[in-house]
Write a protein that holds these residues in place. Sequence first.
Motif, PDB file in Angstrom:
ATOM      1  N   PHE A   1       0.730  -1.034   0.098  1.00  0.00           N
ATOM      2  CA  PHE A   1      -0.134  -0.047   0.099  1.00  0.00           C
ATOM      3  C   PHE A   1       0.678   1.259   0.051  1.00  0.00           C
ATOM      4  CE2 PHE A   1      -2.077  -3.444   1.941  1.00  0.00           C
ATOM      5  CZ  PHE A   1      -3.522  -3.366   1.744  1.00  0.00           C
ATOM      6  N   THR A   2       0.584   2.161  -0.788  1.00  0.00           N
ATOM      7  CA  THR A   2       0.880   3.545  -0.731  1.00  0.00           C
ATOM      8  C   THR A   2       0.340   4.468   0.393  1.00  0.00           C
ATOM      9  OG1 THR A   2      -0.417   4.565  -2.047  1.00  0.00           O
ATOM     10  CG2 THR A   2       1.634   3.456  -3.229  1.00  0.00           C
TER      11      THR A   2
ATOM     12  N   SER B   1      -9.180  -3.026  -5.040  1.00  0.00           N
ATOM     13  CA  SER B   1      -9.537  -1.682  -5.556  1.00  0.00           C
ATOM     14  C   SER B   1      -8.684  -0.680  -5.038  1.00  0.00           C
ATOM     15  CB  SER B   1     -10.902  -1.323  -5.405  1.00  0.00           C
ATOM     16  OG  SER B   1     -11.289  -1.253  -4.293  1.00  0.00           O
ATOM     17  N   ILE B   2      -8.212  -0.980  -3.865  1.00  0.00           N
ATOM     18  CA  ILE B   2      -7.208   0.089  -3.012  1.00  0.00           C
ATOM     19  C   ILE B   2      -5.709  -0.476  -3.016  1.00  0.00           C
ATOM     20  CG2 ILE B   2      -7.118   1.259  -0.770  1.00  0.00           C
ATOM     21  CD1 ILE B   2      -9.948   0.786  -0.440  1.00  0.00           C
ATOM     22  N   GLY B   3      -5.490  -1.552  -2.415  1.00  0.00           N
ATOM     23  CA  GLY B   3      -4.023  -1.952  -2.468  1.00  0.00           C
ATOM     24  C   GLY B   3      -3.667  -2.395  -3.871  1.00  0.00           C
ATOM     25  N   ARG B   4      -2.230  -3.127  -3.839  1.00  0.00           N
ATOM     26  CA  ARG B   4      -1.744  -3.677  -5.038  1.00  0.00           C
ATOM     27  C   ARG B   4      -0.878  -4.954  -4.473  1.00  0.00           C
ATOM     28  NH1 ARG B   4      -4.790  -0.269  -6.612  1.00  0.00           N
ATOM     29  NH2 ARG B   4      -4.243   1.453  -8.031  1.00  0.00           N
TER      30      ARG B   4
ATOM     31  N   GLN C   1      -6.923   5.727   2.287  1.00  0.00           N
ATOM     32  CA  GLN C   1      -8.083   5.544   1.735  1.00  0.00           C
ATOM     33  C   GLN C   1      -8.979   4.639   2.172  1.00  0.00           C
ATOM     34  OE1 GLN C   1      -7.377   5.067  -2.731  1.00  0.00           O
ATOM     35  NE2 GLN C   1      -7.262   7.347  -3.314  1.00  0.00           N
ATOM     36  N   LEU C   2      -8.530   3.763   2.793  1.00  0.00           N
ATOM     37  CA  LEU C   2      -9.070   2.581   3.452  1.00  0.00           C
ATOM     38  C   LEU C   2     -10.362   3.182   4.334  1.00  0.00           C
ATOM     39  CD1 LEU C   2      -6.247   0.249   4.369  1.00  0.00           C
ATOM     40  CD2 LEU C   2      -7.902  -0.230   2.558  1.00  0.00           C
ATOM     41  N   PRO C   3     -11.391   2.492   4.211  1.00  0.00           N
ATOM     42  CA  PRO C   3     -12.628   3.083   4.745  1.00  0.00           C
ATOM     43  C   PRO C   3     -12.703   2.809   6.358  1.00  0.00           C
ATOM     44  CG  PRO C   3     -13.394   1.416   3.527  1.00  0.00           C
ATOM     45  CD  PRO C   3     -11.748   1.593   3.303  1.00  0.00           C
TER      46      PRO C   3
END
Length: 455
Positions: free
Chosen positions: A68-69, A288-291, A75-77
């Motif tokens: 994760f950047t 959708s958020i991490g890589r 951005q994680l809810p």
Amino acid sequence: MKKIFFILPAMLTILLTISCTKKWLEEKQDIKLIVPTTLNDLDLLLNADLFQYDGRGGVETSSDDYEFTTTQFNQLPSSFDRDFITWQRNRDFENLVPVQQNEWKCAYSQIQVCNVVLKRLGSIARNSSNEVEYDRIKGTALYHRAKQFLNMAMTFCKYYDKSTSSRDLGIPIKLDDDIEEPVNRATVELTYQRIITDLQESAKDLPIAQPDYSRVARAGAFALLARTFLYMDNYKEAINAADSTLKYNSLVQDLNLITNTSGSRPLNIQSKEIHVRGVMVKASSNASIGRINTTLYNQYTDNDIRKILFFRKEQDGKVTFRGHFLNNLFTGTTTGEVLLILAESKARLNDTEGAMEALNKLAFNRYKKGNFVPFTATNETDALGKILQERRKELLTRGLRWQDLKRLNRDPNYAKTLIRSIGNEVFTLPPSDPRYVLPIPQFVINFNHIEQNTY
């Protein structure tokens, strides 16, 4: 008395209301009096949507398969995900409302229904006219109960160690449908023995043929048994269970034959190498958020078809995972996993040739035809290294990496310190750290006062 989970007397009614057929409910006008009494009633209970969910979303988020950047992390809810990503000591499921996201509630809700089914079966006479259906229902209930016991053991217990398993804390082994029954944590040894007993009995009762991907058959019970024995370091029995699985289902899907590689989900749940539907629901979607971890992605060569089918490149040049069979990540067993269990178990028992034979049965269907050179190994160590690399690439996002880290960390050759850098802050998780065992959810401790894991 205290209760192990928030399954109140109305919980079964709720499950029936949301999951069973309208006709069945219409036949029982007084909802308070709903009691399953027939084999059809019990079959409907086991067909509830709840049984497709497998938990383990928290430990999947904690694994080293993701990066994760700072922006992605922020951005994680929910703080829940951030706590799991950074391996905080206090990680709790209490505020997760959907039962599918809460690993404890998800598991014990299914276990409770299975216990209801098994209890009611005892009041139905098994005879020549119903024995096939009776046995299938019994085998299915035992399978799902064992699967959730194993999920809980993988998440909330130390890794199985024969020398300490009779002392290490396991999970509450709930075998009765009485929700008022006092509960305590069993030992790890008793936990795994119950899982084995349930699966062995399940395999005897389940049908040979699998009618569709939502129903489990005999191969599925043996596959989960093979997974269990692997996680007990019982390689001889893991081989026996894997061989039994392959006796009933040895199909490996040839990924060379998939031509539609541009879709959002190129793999299909209808694949015959899948033993039963099983999906993971996480608090938020890393897809959708991490890589996917860059180092892991680079292990896939251009000849590896999974590199095309499993991943999608994002605008930042990194990749997310798209190789799941459903909208959520798949967690069930497959022929591919069974072959990897067989290969690893043989390698650990010094059968290098047999290990490579099992590995190549899988790899032949994962690498491009004409370019694939069968794996070979000079010794057990060489074989094991190749098998474990293929295991990680094949079983990515299946909810198994966390347990694999727990077991491999005991070997200096494979022990790994996990590192996450979020901005200027660096988080680490050393091998065999106590945080690999998740804390029992606080709401469970509050209701039952069972012993908490220590840190």
